[in-house]
Design an enzyme around this catalytic site. Structure first.
Site, PDB file in Angstrom:
ATOM      1  N   HIS A  96       0.716  -1.230   0.145  1.00  0.00           N
ATOM      2  CA  HIS A  96       0.023   0.065  -0.012  1.00  0.00           C
ATOM      3  C   HIS A  96       0.876   1.387   0.102  1.00  0.00           C
ATOM      4  O   HIS A  96       0.458   2.434  -0.101  1.00  0.00           O
ATOM      5  CB  HIS A  96      -0.903   0.082   1.157  1.00  0.00           C
ATOM      6  N   ASP A 119      -9.799  -0.257   4.132  1.00  0.00           N
ATOM      7  CA  ASP A 119      -8.801  -0.767   4.632  1.00  0.00           C
ATOM      8  C   ASP A 119      -9.007  -1.275   6.184  1.00  0.00           C
ATOM      9  O   ASP A 119      -9.861  -0.586   6.776  1.00  0.00           O
ATOM     10  CB  ASP A 119      -7.675   0.254   4.589  1.00  0.00           C
ATOM     11  N   HIS A 121      -6.907  -0.872   8.139  1.00  0.00           N
ATOM     12  CA  HIS A 121      -5.983  -0.097   8.705  1.00  0.00           C
ATOM     13  C   HIS A 121      -5.991   1.338   8.248  1.00  0.00           C
ATOM     14  O   HIS A 121      -6.368   1.638   7.152  1.00  0.00           O
ATOM     15  CB  HIS A 121      -4.275  -0.594   8.376  1.00  0.00           C
ATOM     16  N   ASP A 123      -3.153   3.577   7.752  1.00  0.00           N
ATOM     17  CA  ASP A 123      -2.086   3.853   7.067  1.00  0.00           C
ATOM     18  C   ASP A 123      -1.685   5.282   7.076  1.00  0.00           C
ATOM     19  O   ASP A 123      -1.271   5.887   6.082  1.00  0.00           O
ATOM     20  CB  ASP A 123      -2.325   3.514   5.471  1.00  0.00           C
ATOM     21  N   HIS A 136       4.279   1.189   4.019  1.00  0.00           N
ATOM     22  CA  HIS A 136       2.874   0.797   3.687  1.00  0.00           C
ATOM     23  C   HIS A 136       1.829   1.353   4.865  1.00  0.00           C
ATOM     24  O   HIS A 136       0.511   1.377   4.401  1.00  0.00           O
ATOM     25  CB  HIS A 136       2.747  -0.466   3.194  1.00  0.00           C
ATOM     26  N   ASP A 227      -7.474  -1.730  -0.169  1.00  0.00           N
ATOM     27  CA  ASP A 227      -6.663  -2.715   0.599  1.00  0.00           C
ATOM     28  C   ASP A 227      -7.283  -3.867   0.615  1.00  0.00           C
ATOM     29  O   ASP A 227      -8.342  -3.957   1.351  1.00  0.00           O
ATOM     30  CB  ASP A 227      -6.071  -2.031   1.725  1.00  0.00           C
ATOM     31  N   ASP A 229      -7.006  -6.353   2.550  1.00  0.00           N
ATOM     32  CA  ASP A 229      -7.185  -6.609   3.918  1.00  0.00           C
ATOM     33  C   ASP A 229      -8.357  -5.972   4.658  1.00  0.00           C
ATOM     34  O   ASP A 229      -8.592  -6.209   5.729  1.00  0.00           O
ATOM     35  CB  ASP A 229      -5.930  -6.583   4.745  1.00  0.00           C
ATOM     36  N   GLU A 272      -2.025  -5.104  -1.548  1.00  0.00           N
ATOM     37  CA  GLU A 272      -1.749  -6.160  -0.573  1.00  0.00           C
ATOM     38  C   GLU A 272      -2.161  -7.489  -0.831  1.00  0.00           C
ATOM     39  O   GLU A 272      -2.307  -8.254   0.209  1.00  0.00           O
ATOM     40  CB  GLU A 272      -2.337  -5.615   0.963  1.00  0.00           C
TER      41      GLU A 272
HETATM   42  N1  LIG Z   1      -0.198   0.288  11.465  1.00  0.00           N
HETATM   43  C1  LIG Z   1       0.534  -0.864  11.044  1.00  0.00           C
HETATM   44  C2  LIG Z   1       1.885  -0.152  10.721  1.00  0.00           C
HETATM   45  O1  LIG Z   1       2.729  -1.106  10.440  1.00  0.00           O
HETATM   46  O2  LIG Z   1       2.045   1.026  10.398  1.00  0.00           O
HETATM   47  C3  LIG Z   1       0.693  -1.832  12.489  1.00  0.00           C
HETATM   48  N2  LIG Z   1      -0.043  -2.992  11.843  1.00  0.00           N
HETATM   49  C4  LIG Z   1       0.195  -4.224  12.404  1.00  0.00           C
HETATM   50  C5  LIG Z   1       0.170  -4.269  13.912  1.00  0.00           C
HETATM   51  C6  LIG Z   1       0.408  -5.739  14.349  1.00  0.00           C
HETATM   52  C7  LIG Z   1      -0.050  -6.038  15.678  1.00  0.00           C
HETATM   53  C8  LIG Z   1      -1.448  -5.213  16.377  1.00  0.00           C
HETATM   54  C9  LIG Z   1      -1.301  -3.802  15.683  1.00  0.00           C
HETATM   55  N3  LIG Z   1      -1.127  -3.856  14.106  1.00  0.00           N
HETATM   56  C10 LIG Z   1      -0.006  -3.173  10.445  1.00  0.00           C
HETATM   57  C11 LIG Z   1      -0.073  -1.623  10.079  1.00  0.00           C
HETATM   58  C12 LIG Z   1       0.101  -1.348   8.630  1.00  0.00           C
HETATM   59  C13 LIG Z   1      -0.696  -2.013   7.538  1.00  0.00           C
HETATM   60  C14 LIG Z   1      -0.460  -1.517   6.060  1.00  0.00           C
HETATM   61  B1  LIG Z   1      -1.588  -1.948   5.396  1.00  0.00           B
HETATM   62  O3  LIG Z   1      -1.220  -1.520   3.834  1.00  0.00           O
HETATM   63  O4  LIG Z   1      -1.582  -3.328   5.218  1.00  0.00           O
HETATM   64  O5  LIG Z   1      -2.794  -1.104   5.481  1.00  0.00           O
HETATM   65 MN   LIG Z   2      -3.377  -0.557   3.521  1.00  0.00          MN
HETATM   66 MN   LIG Z   3      -4.449  -3.263   5.645  1.00  0.00          MN
END
Ligand SMILES: N[C@@]1(C(=O)O)CN(C[C@@H]2CCCCN2)C[C@@H]1CCC[B-](O)(O)O
Ligand SMILES: [Mn+2]
Ligand SMILES: [Mn+2]
Length: 305
Positions: A96, A119, A121, A123, A136, A227, A229, A272
């Site tokens: 993403h 999504d 998330h 992001d 991402h 996304d 997901d 994704e």
């Molecule tokens: N906010 C996140 C980041 O790494 O910034 C943390 N998160 C994973 C984390 C796992 C444990 C529980 C809390 N969440 C993934 C997300 C990015 C997703 C990117 B997408 O493109 O898939 O939306």
């Molecule tokens: Mn995303």
């Molecule tokens: Mn996501």
């Protein structure tokens, strides 16, 4: 309206291998054949070629900043050209982080665009708030004018000037938002519909309020960043950060049907899909054909014939 398909086989916005094979998986699930049923021309421009930059040291805890920045600069030009040529553009990811280039390139042609982000998330982490450093999870922070006093200068991103206002963005499907992201959402007053909101309001009301929020004052081009997901992992298991309690098939398709019915869809990202993360070939096929279904629905395929 003609349709342009752009493949973006890119994975450096996160750490799991395989999402670069997303475009092939979605094509192998029959995307071009499915779209050939429509009465408008479909041009598949193939996949972009991204260079991996040597000596791309971390910036703070952000991996591959220059590689991700350069990839998005390339994608931005490609999306801008496709939209400028009059196509409705379908960008196949890849992770993403690619939305940075896709939305920026779209905005070069359509500065008044609005953004619907579907999504699990948000992001919207900055390099300072991100728990993973992965870009991402930071894409939206690079786009918003309102966040620029919170963003450091990330190497590889000097080409982008943030252009989006917080009021021009709506989220649908949130269910895994980091503390830092939640503070940003609240502080900027960004309109979002979490899975709880969808449970309470129903997807029909969510789409009514979303499209009214974005389009009531003025009709303008829509950028849909989808996304995979956002869907429940039972429907889309082959993805990097699955989160339980996601969109049903019918909710996801309703979202894209309503967006199609505005007649304003201009660019759609589908990101994704990671075919190496499906436990079985059937799981990969289910995720990839779901991506084809949401694209076909966004482009006018109806359930009622
Ligand atoms: N906010 C996140 C980041 O790494 O910034 C943390 N998160 C994973 C984390 C796992 C444990 C529980 C809390 N969440 C993934 C997300 C990015 C997703 C990117 B997408 O493109 O898939 O939306
Ligand atoms: Mn995303
Ligand atoms: Mn996501």
């Amino acid at each position: 309206h003609s349709v342009a398909i752009l493949g973006a086989p890119f994975s450096k916005g996160q750490k799991r291998r395989g999402v670069e094979h997303g475009p092939k998986a979605i094509r192998d699930a029959g995307l071009v054949e499915r779209l050939s049923n429509f009465d408008y021309p479909v041009h598949d421009f193939g996949d972009l070629t991204f260079k991996h930059l040597e000596k791309d040291e971390h910036f703070m805890r952000v991996p591959f900043p220059r590689t991700v920045g350069r990839a998005n600069q390339l994608l931005s030009g490609a999306v801008s050209s496709a939209v400028g040529a009059g196509h409705t553009c379908i960008m196949l990811g890849g992770d993403h982080s690619l939305a940075i280039g896709s939305v920026e390139g779209h905005a070069q042609q359509c500065p008044d665009l609005c953004l619907i982000w579907v999504d699990a998330h948000a992001d919207i982490n900055t390099p300072l708030t991100s728990p993973s450093g992965n870009l991402h999870g930071q894409s939206v922070a690079f786009l918003l004018k309102d966040l620029q006093n919170k963003m450091p200068e990330v190497p590889g991103f000097s080409w982008i000037k943030p252009f989006l206002s917080a009021r021009d963005l709506v989220y649908i499907g949130l269910r895994d938002v980091d503390p830092g992201e939640h503070i940003i959402l609240k502080t900027l007053g960004i309109q979002y519909f979490s899975m709880r909101d969808i449970d309470r309001m129903g997807i029909q009301r969510v789409m009514e309020v979303t499209l009214d929020h974005l389009l009531a004052r003025k009709q303008r081009p829509i950028h849909l960043s989808f996304d995979i997901d956002a869907f429940d992992p039972s429907l889309a298991p082959a993805t990097g950060t699955p989160v339980n309690g996601g969109l049903t098939y019918r909710e996801g398709i309703y979202v894209t049907e309503e967006i199609h019915n505005t007649g304003l869809l201009s660019v759609m990202d589908v990101v994704e899909v990671n075919p190496t993360l499906g436990a079985t070939p059937e799981a990969v096929e289910a995720t990839s054909s779901l991506a084809v279904d949401v694209i076909a629905s966004a482009l006018g395929q109806t359930r009622e014939g």
